[in-house]
Enzyme design. Sequence first.
Site, PDB file in Angstrom:
ATOM      1  N   SER A 124       0.831  -1.203   0.000  1.00 25.83           N
ATOM      2  CA  SER A 124       0.000   0.000   0.000  1.00 25.83           C
ATOM      3  C   SER A 124       0.866   1.253   0.000  1.00 25.83           C
ATOM      4  CB  SER A 124      -0.866  -0.023   1.269  1.00 25.83           C
ATOM      5  OG  SER A 124      -1.429   1.242   1.495  1.00 25.83           O
ATOM      6  N   TYR A 149      -1.968  -1.394  11.055  1.00 28.65           N
ATOM      7  CA  TYR A 149      -2.223  -1.939   9.715  1.00 28.65           C
ATOM      8  C   TYR A 149      -1.096  -1.539   8.764  1.00 28.65           C
ATOM      9  CZ  TYR A 149      -3.813  -2.025   4.913  1.00 28.65           C
ATOM     10  OH  TYR A 149      -3.862  -2.227   3.543  1.00 28.65           O
ATOM     11  N   LYS A 153       2.084  -3.795   6.598  1.00 31.81           N
ATOM     12  CA  LYS A 153       2.504  -3.738   5.183  1.00 31.81           C
ATOM     13  C   LYS A 153       3.988  -3.410   5.092  1.00 31.81           C
ATOM     14  CE  LYS A 153      -1.457  -4.685   3.465  1.00 31.81           C
ATOM     15  NZ  LYS A 153      -1.671  -6.038   2.959  1.00 31.81           N
TER      16      LYS A 153
END
Length: 337
Positions: A124, A149, A153
Site C-alpha cells: 500500500s 495496519y 505492510k
Amino acid sequence: MSILVTGGAGFIGSHTVVELQNAGYEAVVLDNLSNSSKKSLERVETITGKVITFYENDINDRAALQKIFKTEKITACIHFAGLKAVGESVNKPWEYYQNNIAGTLVLVDEMRKNGIKNLIFSSSATVYGDPAFIPITESCPKGICTNPYGWTKSMLEQILTDIQTADPEWNIILLRYFNPIGAHKSGTIGEDPNGLPNNLMPFITQVAVGKLPELGIFGNDYDTPDGTGVRDYIHVVDLADGHVKALKKIDEKCGLEIYNLGTGTGYSVLDIISNFEKVTGIKIPYTIKPRRSGDIASCYANADKAKTELGWKAKYGISEMCADAWNWQSKNPEGYQ
Ligand code: NAD
Ligand code: UDP
C-alpha cells in the site's frame, strides 16, 4: 497454470480473479471469508463462465496449505489475504500482526517447502507515510506509518525483501496500491464494507443510496488546492489488471521488484464529490468535520515504472470510477447480503 489467490473472495481479489480467468489462468482461491462472502466468487464465475476452485481456509492453517499445494498445480501466489481496517488495527494490534504477519510467514514457509517461490504481495502507498515527495516514485523512502495496519505492510515488505535476498530463487513483486475504488462493469461484484465504511467512496455511495444521511469531510484546511485531502484513486479493474501484468514479470524471473499502482492524478475529496454528482445526478450532502488522526494532505503516484517495466497503465478515469461504484451500490444496496 494455477495461481493461488489468497483473499480472493474480497474486493480486490474477486476483481483480480476475473482478470486472471479472462487471461487464461486457473484461479485457486483460499479465503477464510472473515471479511467477504462466497457469493462474490459465484458472481465471478457468472462473469467469466469459468469455475473457481475454492478453499475456505485460513492462511495460518498449515495443513490446509499443504493440502492445496499437494492437490493443485500452483505456480505462483497472489497474496491479498489480510485484515485492512486502519481504525480497528489501532485497537487490535495483536490481531493485525498475528493475522497479517504471522499468516504471511506461514504461507511463505509452506510455499518454499513445496518449491513455489513466486509471490505477488498486496502492499500500500501507506508505507510511504507522509511522503518525502510527490508524485511518489518507488524510490521515495518509506516513512513512519500511523497505525498497526500500515506497519504490517511496511514490515512484510521488509520481511519478503530479506527472504528474497537470502534465497534469490524467489521472485517477489510488492505492489503498492494507491486508492482502489469502482467496481466491475457488470455491477455484480464490488466493495462491501462491514458496518460504517472507513473509506471515502463506499461512504459516498451509501449516502447516495440513502443508507447514510450525509458525508463528513475530514478537514478542509490542508495545504491542497481546496483544503481537502488529495489522493490517487484507481479503478479496481485497472488494479486487477496490474496483477496479471505482474505475473508476466514473474515469468521473467524478476527477483524482487516494487511497483506503484496508481493513475498519477490526485483528486481532492471535493473533486470526488463533484465528479460523483455529475456522473450520477445525485447530490451528496456533507459537513466539514475535524481532521482524521493519521491523515496526510496529499498522496499520489508516479506510476512510470509500472508502465515501462510491466506495460501497465490505468485505463479508467474518475468518471468511470464513480459510475461503476454507483452501479454496484445501486444494484446491491445491501452488498452481498
Ligand atoms: P478485503 O477485506 O475485501 O479482502 C481481503 C480478503 O482476505 C477477505 O476476503 C478476507 O476474508 C480474507 N482474509 C483476511 N484474513 C485472512 C486469513 N487469515 N486467511 C484467509 N483469508 C483471509 O480487502 P481488499 O480491499 O480486497 O484488500 C486486499 C488486500 O489489498 C489486503 O491485503 C489489503 O490490505 C490490501 N490493500 C487494500 C487497499 C484498499 O484500499 N482496499 C489499499 C492498499 C492495500
Ligand atoms: N475522507 C473523508 N470522509 C470520509 C472518508 C474519507 O473526508 O468519510 C477523506 C480522507 O480524509 C482522505 C480521503 O477522503 O483525505 C481518502 O480517504 P480513504 O479513507 O478513502 O483513503 P486513505 O485514507 O487510505 O487514503
